[in-house]
Enzyme design. Structure first.
Site, short mmCIF file in Angstrom:
data_model
loop_
_atom_site.label_atom_id
_atom_site.label_comp_id
_atom_site.label_asym_id
_atom_site.label_seq_id
_atom_site.Cartn_x
_atom_site.Cartn_y
_atom_site.Cartn_z
N ASP A 30 0.80 -1.21 0.00
CA ASP A 30 0.00 0.00 0.00
C ASP A 30 0.84 1.27 0.00
O ASP A 30 0.36 2.34 0.38
CB ASP A 30 -0.92 0.01 1.22
CG ASP A 30 -0.14 -0.12 2.53
OD1 ASP A 30 0.87 -0.83 2.56
OD2 ASP A 30 -0.57 0.49 3.54
N LYS A 142 -6.78 -0.60 6.32
CA LYS A 142 -5.65 -0.31 7.20
C LYS A 142 -5.62 1.18 7.51
O LYS A 142 -5.86 2.02 6.63
CB LYS A 142 -4.35 -0.73 6.54
CG LYS A 142 -3.10 -0.27 7.31
CD LYS A 142 -1.90 -0.14 6.39
CE LYS A 142 -0.82 0.68 7.07
NZ LYS A 142 0.39 0.80 6.28
N GLU A 185 -3.86 -0.31 13.79
CA GLU A 185 -2.40 -0.26 13.81
C GLU A 185 -1.88 0.85 14.72
O GLU A 185 -1.61 1.97 14.26
CB GLU A 185 -1.86 -0.07 12.39
CG GLU A 185 -0.35 -0.07 12.30
CD GLU A 185 0.17 0.02 10.87
OE1 GLU A 185 1.40 0.12 10.71
OE2 GLU A 185 -0.64 0.00 9.92
N GLU A 187 1.20 2.01 16.19
CA GLU A 187 2.63 1.72 16.07
C GLU A 187 3.45 2.61 17.00
O GLU A 187 3.43 3.84 16.89
CB GLU A 187 3.11 1.94 14.63
CG GLU A 187 4.60 1.69 14.47
CD GLU A 187 5.12 1.88 13.06
OE1 GLU A 187 6.33 1.65 12.84
OE2 GLU A 187 4.33 2.25 12.17
N LYS A 227 -2.60 -4.69 14.33
CA LYS A 227 -1.29 -4.65 13.66
C LYS A 227 -0.34 -3.81 14.52
O LYS A 227 -0.06 -2.65 14.22
CB LYS A 227 -1.41 -4.06 12.25
CG LYS A 227 -0.08 -4.08 11.48
CD LYS A 227 -0.24 -3.62 10.05
CE LYS A 227 1.12 -3.61 9.33
NZ LYS A 227 1.01 -3.22 7.91
N SER A 301 2.03 -8.76 8.77
CA SER A 301 1.51 -7.84 7.77
C SER A 301 2.70 -6.97 7.36
O SER A 301 2.86 -5.84 7.82
CB SER A 301 0.37 -6.98 8.34
OG SER A 301 -0.09 -6.06 7.37
N TYR A 365 4.31 6.26 4.85
CA TYR A 365 3.88 5.35 3.79
C TYR A 365 3.18 6.11 2.68
O TYR A 365 2.55 7.11 2.93
CB TYR A 365 2.92 4.29 4.36
CG TYR A 365 3.59 3.33 5.30
CD1 TYR A 365 4.15 2.14 4.84
CD2 TYR A 365 3.69 3.62 6.65
CE1 TYR A 365 4.76 1.26 5.70
CE2 TYR A 365 4.31 2.74 7.52
CZ TYR A 365 4.84 1.56 7.05
OH TYR A 365 5.47 0.70 7.90
#
Length: 365
Positions: A30, A142, A185, A187, A227, A301, A365
């Site tokens: 992605d 996501k 997610e 993180e 995630k 993932s 990202y």
């Protein structure tokens, strides 16, 4: 939950359980146009729409990936692209019984009132976008939220933890209303020189706050996937060994994540391909021996930790597609074994690229 019909609840649970199939994981493909452009610079490939299509084709069109991959996270651009034979990539994945997913966040923005901390944008028009993505065949999504550790400046702040948890919960609630399984997610970045113990302390707070916010928003826990980051020392602190990472990660998850969540699909967080695989295997080995035993599928993932060697071999050359795919499938198989606690590294078959760190400070990202 309270706002979801039984039909939608059943669909969400079935999708989440399918993605969390034992021995399978998620390919995160992605990357934004700018992020994939950075990869292309390293292999001297021009960042054009056609070259991005050819790269996605290399990743997605090998039938062997269905043995190890249950879902693929796509970028919006990829939803509308086709292979050389004119078949849509989404349809190709579905023919392989691989569930298409989609990145729905719109990136990070500064959280005003903090010391350069961030929150994630994209909630305002999320519902109509999810409704359209469902029509196009996507069944999971996501959304990445980022916290950083900086003890000198008191980070992460309580405000950043709460704001990011609420953002993840609101995203998850909207996705589920649209029959899409949210990957949640939270993180905790590996940037910094903090210890493994400090990462565990912070991650425990972040994961617990995220779960609390999900409950407040009436999110169906059986219809999500988590995630999270693995528990590791900061990049500048020096490496932790796999046993330390495995024990700290499994312990943190048992303290914070409900057993009703079907699967935990780890992000690689800049680890090398080999590190991410070894650590995933160790988490599963240790988790299976703990009391209580970990109740979730613990899988992957990964983006960089699956693709790095493959993109290096491909280098934009059609003649290299075969060997690039062979390497991609090899990494997928290794992580399939790791997700079952069965990976045994073989130094003779591990490339220098696979052991090279994928760490990028303040990665986006």
């Amino acid at each position: 939950m309270l706002t979801l019909s039984k039909e939608i609840q059943n669909e969400l649970q079935q999708t989440a359980r399918s993605i969390a199939t034992i021995g399978k994981g998620i390919l995160a493909a992605d990357e934004s146009m700018s992020t994939i452009g950075k990869k292309f610079v390293q292999i001297s490939v021009e960042n054009t729409k056609e070259n991005r299509r050819l790269y996605r084709q290399m990743l997605l069109c090998d039938d062997r990936i269905k043995e190890f991959i249950s879902g693929v996270i796509l970028h919006d651009e990829t939803l509308y692209q086709k292979d050389d034979n004119g078949k849509n990539f989404v349809d190709l994945l579905r023919e392989k019984n691989i569930i298409p997913g989609i990145k729905v966040d719109r990136g990070l923005v500064t959280l005003i009132g903090t010391y350069s901390e961030t929150t994630t944008q994209g909630l305002d028009d999320l519902k109509p976008r999810c409704e359209e993505y469902y029509k196009l065949g996507c069944r999971f999504a996501k959304w990445r939220s980022v916290l950083k550790i900086d003890d000198q400046n008191g980070l992460p702040s309580a405000l950043a933890i709460v704001e990011n948890a609420r953002g993840l919960a609101r995203y998850a609630s909207i996705c589920q209303e649209c029959r899409i399984v949210p990957i949640v997610e939270p993180e905790v970045l590996s940037d910094g020189n903090h210890s493994l113990e400090r990462c565990q302390q912070v991650s425990q707070k972040v994961f617990a706050a995220t779960i609390a916010a999900l409950h407040e928003h009436n999110v169906l826990m059986e219809g999500i996937l988590m995630k999270p980051n693995m528990i590791t020392a900061g990049h500048d602190h020096g490496p932790s060994n796999a046993e330390e990472i495995g024990l700290a990660t499994a312990t943190t998850l048992l303290r914070t994540i409900p057993a009703s969540v079907p699967g935990i699909m780890f992000l690689s967080g800049g680890q090398s391909e080999e590190e991410a695989t070894v650590n995933l295997s160790m988490i599963n080995q240790i988790g299976s021996k703990m009391r209580p035993k970990v109740p979730w599928t613990l899988s992957f993932s990964y983006g960089r930790a699956l693709q790095n060697s493959a993109i290096t071999l491909w280098a934009g050359n059609a003649a290299n597609v075969g060997k690039a795919r062979n390497e991609l499938v090899r990494r997928m198989k290794a992580n399939s074994m790791a997700s079952q606690g069965r990976y045994m590294p073989e130094a003779s078959s591990t490339s220098s690229t696979a052991t090279k760190s994928n760490y990028v400070a303040k990665h986006v990202y």
